[in-house]
Structures are given as C-alpha cells and as structure tokens.
Design a protein around this motif. Structure first.
Motif: not given
Length: 126
Positions: A107, A113-114, A103, A116-117
């Motif tokens: 960053r 964001k995908e 993570n 994490n999706d």
C-alpha cells in the motif's frame, strides 16, 4: 543497507548467485562507486520501510526485512520473472513471513494489484 539480490540470498529466497553486493541508499545520496557493489536508490519514505539490523560475525549490519526484500524483488529488474516468482513462493513457505506487513508495504509503495494476484495464484497452487 544490504538489499536486493544480496538480501534475497541472505533469506534463502533465490538460487541466483550474484557477483556483486547490493545495497540501498536514499535518493539524493550518491551511489557507492566501488568494485563489486551495486547501489539501488529509493525515495526516502520507501528506503525507510523494513530496515532492520542483524548481528553477524563481523558486527551489526542493516538489511531490508523479508517483506521489503520480496517487495524490492517484485518491483525491480534485477531478477527475471521466473526468479521473482521463486522468491515469492519461498517467502510464502517461510514460517517467519508476515503477510500483513507485506500488504502494508504494498500500500505504501502503491504496488499494482498484480502482486496480490500472484500471491493468490501461488496460495491456490500450494
């Protein structure tokens, strides 16, 4: 430093069989023009993320860590989408994986964001 598909193979994250050794160098340095070597060039700040030294029978070598290897697999085009998902699933099943470090790397490189999706979808499926 060894990276890309070669690092995926080292960490047993992929079934891909590569004919070349993948290395990463900071931008600004020339690519390595040798047969059997593919050079990935990255911004100096991204290049420095996750570099570790491992001992081999031929001596120490630099390689990207598991989290940077997975991140590179998701960001690059050297694996198709199916193989990218396989890399991500195998990393998540590996007891040595570090989600917090991954993570943090996401960053720093502003990965969409995908990523994490994808992880949440895989976790729901495991």
């Amino acid at each position: 430093a060894m990276a890309g598909a070669s690092a995926c193979i080292h960490y047993r994250c992929t079934n891909a069989i590569e004919q070349k050794v993948w290395v990463v160098v900071p931008k600004g340095r020339p690519p390595i023009n040798r047969p059997g070597v593919y050079t990935m060039r990255q911004n100096k700040n991204i290049f420095a993320l996750g570099l570790v030294t491992i001992e081999t029978e031929w001596g120490p070598i630099k390689i990207t860590d598991r989290e940077k290897t997975v991140l590179d697999a998701l960001r690059s085009n050297y694996l198709d989408v199916e193989e990218q998902l396989r890399v991500l699933k195998r990393w998540m099943k590996d007891p040595k994986h570090d989600r917090n470090r991954f993570n943090e790397y996401c960053r720093k490189v502003r990965l969409p964001k995908e990523a994490n999706d994808w992880i949440m979808a895989i976790e729901a499926d495991l």
